[in-house]
Motif scaffolding. Structure first.
Motif, PDB file in Angstrom:
ATOM      1  N   THR A   1     -40.108-119.326 -44.389  1.00 46.86           N
ATOM      2  CA  THR A   1     -40.466-117.921 -44.816  1.00 46.86           C
ATOM      3  C   THR A   1     -40.924-118.010 -46.269  1.00 46.86           C
ATOM      4  OG1 THR A   1     -38.799-117.152 -43.284  1.00 46.86           O
ATOM      5  CG2 THR A   1     -39.287-115.753 -45.175  1.00 46.86           C
ATOM      6  N   GLY A   2     -41.677-116.925 -46.623  1.00 44.00           N
ATOM      7  CA  GLY A   2     -42.243-116.795 -48.059  1.00 44.00           C
ATOM      8  C   GLY A   2     -43.540-117.807 -48.271  1.00 44.00           C
ATOM      9  N   LEU A   3     -43.598-118.999 -48.078  1.00 44.69           N
ATOM     10  CA  LEU A   3     -44.687-119.935 -48.195  1.00 44.69           C
ATOM     11  C   LEU A   3     -45.641-119.601 -47.066  1.00 44.69           C
ATOM     12  CD1 LEU A   3     -46.209-121.903 -49.667  1.00 44.69           C
ATOM     13  CD2 LEU A   3     -44.950-123.793 -48.486  1.00 44.69           C
ATOM     14  N   LEU A   4     -44.893-119.402 -46.046  1.00 43.02           N
ATOM     15  CA  LEU A   4     -45.976-119.004 -44.698  1.00 43.02           C
ATOM     16  C   LEU A   4     -46.554-117.661 -44.975  1.00 43.02           C
ATOM     17  CD1 LEU A   4     -46.719-119.417 -41.819  1.00 43.02           C
ATOM     18  CD2 LEU A   4     -44.402-117.963 -41.083  1.00 43.02           C
ATOM     19  N   GLY A   5     -45.843-116.566 -45.575  1.00 48.98           N
ATOM     20  CA  GLY A   5     -46.559-115.509 -45.791  1.00 48.98           C
ATOM     21  C   GLY A   5     -47.426-115.565 -46.969  1.00 48.98           C
ATOM     22  N   LEU A   6     -47.468-116.544 -47.743  1.00 47.34           N
ATOM     23  CA  LEU A   6     -48.329-117.047 -48.994  1.00 47.34           C
ATOM     24  C   LEU A   6     -49.612-117.653 -48.395  1.00 47.34           C
ATOM     25  CD1 LEU A   6     -49.153-116.785 -52.009  1.00 47.34           C
ATOM     26  CD2 LEU A   6     -48.142-118.819 -52.077  1.00 47.34           C
ATOM     27  N   VAL A   7     -49.419-118.508 -47.477  1.00 49.36           N
ATOM     28  CA  VAL A   7     -50.290-119.248 -46.967  1.00 49.36           C
ATOM     29  C   VAL A   7     -51.183-118.348 -45.925  1.00 49.36           C
ATOM     30  CG1 VAL A   7     -50.813-121.168 -45.294  1.00 49.36           C
ATOM     31  CG2 VAL A   7     -49.231-121.457 -47.049  1.00 49.36           C
ATOM     32  N   LEU A   8     -50.741-117.410 -45.131  1.00 50.97           N
ATOM     33  CA  LEU A   8     -51.248-116.605 -44.475  1.00 50.97           C
ATOM     34  C   LEU A   8     -52.147-115.722 -45.195  1.00 50.97           C
ATOM     35  CD1 LEU A   8     -48.860-115.493 -41.519  1.00 50.97           C
ATOM     36  CD2 LEU A   8     -51.016-116.598 -41.097  1.00 50.97           C
ATOM     37  N   ALA A   9     -51.760-115.123 -46.297  1.00 54.90           N
ATOM     38  CA  ALA A   9     -52.358-114.452 -47.322  1.00 54.90           C
ATOM     39  C   ALA A   9     -53.604-114.939 -47.734  1.00 54.90           C
ATOM     40  CB  ALA A   9     -51.543-113.943 -48.395  1.00 54.90           C
ATOM     41  N   SER A  10     -53.262-116.508 -47.966  1.00 56.30           N
ATOM     42  CA  SER A  10     -54.585-117.462 -48.528  1.00 56.30           C
ATOM     43  C   SER A  10     -55.411-117.386 -47.461  1.00 56.30           C
ATOM     44  CB  SER A  10     -53.908-118.654 -49.242  1.00 56.30           C
ATOM     45  OG  SER A  10     -53.585-119.594 -47.996  1.00 56.30           O
ATOM     46  N   LEU A  11     -55.135-117.676 -46.232  1.00 53.69           N
ATOM     47  CA  LEU A  11     -56.231-117.780 -44.973  1.00 53.69           C
ATOM     48  C   LEU A  11     -56.820-116.534 -44.954  1.00 53.69           C
ATOM     49  CD1 LEU A  11     -54.132-120.040 -42.784  1.00 53.69           C
ATOM     50  CD2 LEU A  11     -56.015-120.634 -44.046  1.00 53.69           C
ATOM     51  N   ILE A  12     -56.145-115.468 -45.209  1.00 56.87           N
ATOM     52  CA  ILE A  12     -56.860-114.052 -44.990  1.00 56.87           C
ATOM     53  C   ILE A  12     -57.903-113.932 -46.269  1.00 56.87           C
ATOM     54  CG2 ILE A  12     -56.646-111.502 -45.217  1.00 56.87           C
ATOM     55  CD1 ILE A  12     -53.736-112.118 -43.681  1.00 56.87           C
TER      56      ILE A  12
ATOM     57  N   SER B   1     -54.178-125.620 -38.147  1.00 52.65           N
ATOM     58  CA  SER B   1     -53.400-124.299 -37.741  1.00 52.65           C
ATOM     59  C   SER B   1     -51.814-124.698 -37.270  1.00 52.65           C
ATOM     60  CB  SER B   1     -54.037-123.454 -36.855  1.00 52.65           C
ATOM     61  OG  SER B   1     -55.115-123.124 -37.409  1.00 52.65           O
ATOM     62  N   ALA B   2     -51.963-125.824 -36.405  1.00 49.98           N
ATOM     63  CA  ALA B   2     -50.703-126.392 -35.841  1.00 49.98           C
ATOM     64  C   ALA B   2     -49.633-126.743 -36.935  1.00 49.98           C
ATOM     65  CB  ALA B   2     -50.952-127.342 -34.881  1.00 49.98           C
ATOM     66  N   MET B   3     -50.134-127.257 -37.885  1.00 57.13           N
ATOM     67  CA  MET B   3     -49.307-127.620 -39.088  1.00 57.13           C
ATOM     68  C   MET B   3     -48.563-126.556 -39.793  1.00 57.13           C
ATOM     69  SD  MET B   3     -48.773-131.286 -38.881  1.00 57.13           S
ATOM     70  CE  MET B   3     -48.350-131.365 -40.645  1.00 57.13           C
ATOM     71  N   LEU B   4     -49.452-125.541 -40.036  1.00 62.05           N
ATOM     72  CA  LEU B   4     -48.956-124.411 -40.771  1.00 62.05           C
ATOM     73  C   LEU B   4     -48.060-123.502 -40.215  1.00 62.05           C
ATOM     74  CD1 LEU B   4     -52.370-123.012 -41.982  1.00 62.05           C
ATOM     75  CD2 LEU B   4     -51.135-124.402 -43.163  1.00 62.05           C
ATOM     76  N   THR B   5     -47.619-123.876 -38.766  1.00 61.62           N
ATOM     77  CA  THR B   5     -46.726-123.002 -38.161  1.00 61.62           C
ATOM     78  C   THR B   5     -45.292-123.560 -38.649  1.00 61.62           C
ATOM     79  OG1 THR B   5     -46.619-124.632 -36.341  1.00 61.62           O
ATOM     80  CG2 THR B   5     -47.861-122.777 -35.974  1.00 61.62           C
ATOM     81  N   LYS B   6     -45.037-124.725 -39.233  1.00 61.15           N
ATOM     82  CA  LYS B   6     -44.062-125.268 -39.858  1.00 61.15           C
ATOM     83  C   LYS B   6     -43.649-125.059 -41.168  1.00 61.15           C
ATOM     84  CE  LYS B   6     -44.791-129.323 -36.989  1.00 61.15           C
ATOM     85  NZ  LYS B   6     -43.672-129.121 -35.884  1.00 61.15           N
ATOM     86  N   LEU B   7     -44.176-124.089 -41.695  1.00 63.72           N
ATOM     87  CA  LEU B   7     -44.160-123.540 -43.093  1.00 63.72           C
ATOM     88  C   LEU B   7     -42.764-122.724 -42.785  1.00 63.72           C
ATOM     89  CD1 LEU B   7     -47.620-122.865 -44.319  1.00 63.72           C
ATOM     90  CD2 LEU B   7     -46.146-124.840 -44.925  1.00 63.72           C
TER      91      LEU B   7
ATOM     92  N   ILE C   1     -52.482-125.566 -51.913  1.00 63.38           N
ATOM     93  CA  ILE C   1     -51.870-126.441 -52.317  1.00 63.38           C
ATOM     94  C   ILE C   1     -50.238-126.531 -51.946  1.00 63.38           C
ATOM     95  CG2 ILE C   1     -51.005-127.459 -54.680  1.00 63.38           C
ATOM     96  CD1 ILE C   1     -53.588-126.299 -55.916  1.00 63.38           C
ATOM     97  N   GLY C   2     -49.768-125.381 -51.890  1.00 67.52           N
ATOM     98  CA  GLY C   2     -48.580-125.245 -51.524  1.00 67.52           C
ATOM     99  C   GLY C   2     -48.253-125.760 -50.236  1.00 67.52           C
ATOM    100  N   ALA C   3     -49.116-125.329 -49.365  1.00 69.63           N
ATOM    101  CA  ALA C   3     -48.874-125.873 -47.977  1.00 69.63           C
ATOM    102  C   ALA C   3     -49.131-127.438 -47.789  1.00 69.63           C
ATOM    103  CB  ALA C   3     -50.201-125.283 -46.779  1.00 69.63           C
TER     104      ALA C   3
END
Length: 604
Positions: free
Chosen positions: A342-353, A334-340, A198-200
């Protein structure tokens, strides 16, 4: 490729630490015996199992698949899997209680409860290998493929680096914690994954180069992708995306997580429930979340990606490091996620993991349960101790992970695999629905369906063989005729096999009915013959619950599809339509509650 800041690393490491801690914490109890390791002692509440089902079906390949569908066929393309809601609600209101009453340890043990003799033993053994190893490894490899693409796009990782880093922690906590560890971690993984998705979606939709939801809706690359229903002037789209899924696919195809009559890891969770009511509650909660609410964050990112990356060439230009054999529309997520940031990027990567780990851990535990109960214990070591069964379960967990990782390195596209698996199981679903309610179906029915579906699908899908036999380079039929053809031929074959082979013995049929109490006119002959022999099969004199279950299915479909449509119209800004559809959802929900009470009374 992006660079992670300290905050991103802290979020990811914290997530890994929590997950591993849970696996280690429950490992001692989970290792007590095989029932604890694979079913957590059948003590799980509905809400925990329901969340686990949702987490399991949200994997790294799911947003990639939805993105691929939206970019290729528009939002309406998702009807190829939205139609499985009917299958899901059939499981909720008809089959969940039957699975829990059966008290089998795996859904494959059902074969020797419902059928008898060597055919039943063969079916159980073969499907343990086919589903627990081959099919399971293919499914996990698709999930790992998505992780490879995310790792390559976002972090510049080589495929083997992603496979090792993503798989190592997952296989460790899965092997240690067993089913209890999987379900407990799923509860955390679900919330992490949803917050990240949702955040992404919110951030990416409002990027300057995207311009917000209104700009997306007005973009020429997006406008023809927005409709929730297919274009009714496009015969091919209507037949492929709506008619076949709603009229044929939902009942005829076996697909992981949407098996007609229930099965696989969904059945595993129903079997782990406290009782029948908890099994029903878990599966209903799963269907609401899975179909009505969860897809929209992914759909929004997919639509936004059409603004930033309108075609494959633009993705390739932005990410030249991606190999040609891994380039596809599913990369756009994945290409869109590269535009996140700091902080939200880590959260989204954690969510994908989290999404990756929840699915892989479930597939590992489920596949391992087949290997242990339906192959090792049945064929190799019937006298194996509980400790030995747990040890074999942990070893098989590691082996399954290794095989799936190797296959993932060879795959290219998630949608390709999804379509292949759909056709490969075409025609078998009706058996899984009818075998509970029609005494005449026997083990040979399932054997015939399984082999017919597989062989026909191979003939149609393998282009060199299809070209040799039929003189065509691609596909024997138009795309919308292929699936019904497989269903028709497979169904004809298994029905023929049913009537030319002997029915199951009276003892097997009577034992099955006494255990599960399925009811219905399909068992009248067996019940009447038992009465003639002074054997009473019906434990209680109450109305057959299936008619009320069918009414509940219809109301449930209206409720969940209305929620899905209302959410979409709210997002699109069509508030009048959204409010009208919301009222329909509320009315159907009230009516469903009344019908549900009748079903619950029937199963107490």
């Amino acid at each position: 490729m992006i660079s992670l800041d300290t905050l991103d690393y802290i979020l990811i490491i914290l997530f890994f630490a929590i997950t591993l801690s849970i696996g280690i914490f429950v490992s001692k109890k989970s290792g007590k015996d095989a029932s604890e390791y694979f079913l957590s002692g059948r003590t799980m509440p509905w809400w925990l199992l329901g969340v686990s089902m949702v987490a399991t079906t949200f994997s790294t390949d799911t947003p990639n698949l939805v993105t691929d569908i939206v970019r290729t066929n528009g939002v309406s393309g998702n009807w190829v899997w939205w139609a499985f809601l009917i299958t899901g609600l059939l499981t909720v209101f008809v089959y969940a209680k039957l699975w829990r009453k059966s008290e089998v340890k795996t859904d494959l043990e059902f074969y020797e409860l419902r059928y008898g003799g060597k055919p039943a033993a063969f079916l159980r053994k073969f499907r343990a290998v086919y589903l627990g190893v081959i099919f399971n490894v293919i499914t996990m490899s698709a999930v790992t493929l998505a992780a490879i693409k995310i790792g390559g796009i976002m972090l510049g990782l080589e495929p083997w680096q992603t496979v090792i880093s993503a798989g190592l922690i997952t296989v460790v906590f899965s092997a240690l914690g067993g089913f209890k560890g999987v379900v407990y971690t799923d509860f955390i993984l679900f919330f992490v994954a949803m917050v990240g998705a949702i955040g992404a979606a919110y951030y990416l939709v409002n990027l300057p180069e995207v311009g917000g939801i209104e700009a997306i809706l007005a973009n020429e690359n997006v406008m023809d992708k927005l409709s929730i229903l297919p274009d009714f002037n496009d015969k091919n789209a209507i037949i492929t995306l709506l008619v076949i899924p709603l009229a044929v696919q939902w009942w005829s195809s076996w697909y992981p997580g949407a098996e007609p009559g229930g099965g696989g890891y969904i059945a595993q969770r129903m079997l782990a429930a406290k009782d029948e009511n908890h099994a029903i509650g878990a599966t209903f909660f799963f269907n609401i979340m899975h179909y009505a609410l969860r897809p929209w964050p992914w759909i929004l990112v997919a639509l936004a990606s059409l603004v930033v990356f309108p075609d494959l060439a633009s993705i390739q230009e932005a990410f030249p490091v991606v190999a040609d054999d891994k380039l596809g529309h599913d990369l756009a997520y994945s290409a869109m996620l590269t535009k996140l940031p700091t902080g939200l990027l880590g959260l989204v990567l954690a969510s994908l993991i989290a999404a990756y780990m929840s699915t892989i851990s479930t597939q590992l535990n489920w596949g391992s349960s087949y290997i242990v109960y339906d192959f090792y214990k049945q064929q190799i070591n019937p006298e194996a101790s509980e400790k030995r069964l747990v040890a074999v379960g942990r070893l098989s967990t590691v082996i399954l992970m290794v095989f799936s990782a190797i296959l993932a390195l060879l795959l290219q596209n998630a949608l390709q695999l999804f379509e292949l698996l759909l056709v490969f199981g075409a025609g078998t679903g009706l058996i899984f629905i009818l075998r509970w309610f029609w005494w005449r179906i026997n083990a040979w029915s399932e054997i015939a369906a399984m082999f017919a579906s597989g062989i026909i699908s191979i003939l149609l899908k393998l282009t060199p063989l299809g070209k040799y036999l039929f003189g065509k380079d691609t596909g024997v039929f138009d795309s919308y005729l292929e699936y019904p053809f497989v269903v028709l031929v497979t169904t004809s074959i298994w029905l023929g096999a049913t009537f030319i082979t002997q029915p199951e013995s009276k003892d097997i049929l009577r034992s099955f009915y006494l255990k599960t109490q399925p009811g219905g006119p399909g068992w009248k002959k067996v019940i009447d013959e038992a009465k003639a022999d002074d054997v009473i099969l019906q434990k209680v004199d109450e109305p057959w619950s299936v008619p009320a279950g069918i009414v509940a299915i219809l109301l449930g479909c209206i409720l969940i599809y209305s929620c899905m449509f209302a959410t979409g119209h709210f997002i699109y800004g069509n508030y009048k339509n959204a409010f009208i559809i919301s009222i329909i959802a509320i009315v159907s929900g009230v009516l469903l509650t009344r019908v549900w009470k009748k079903i619950k009374v029937n199963i107490l």
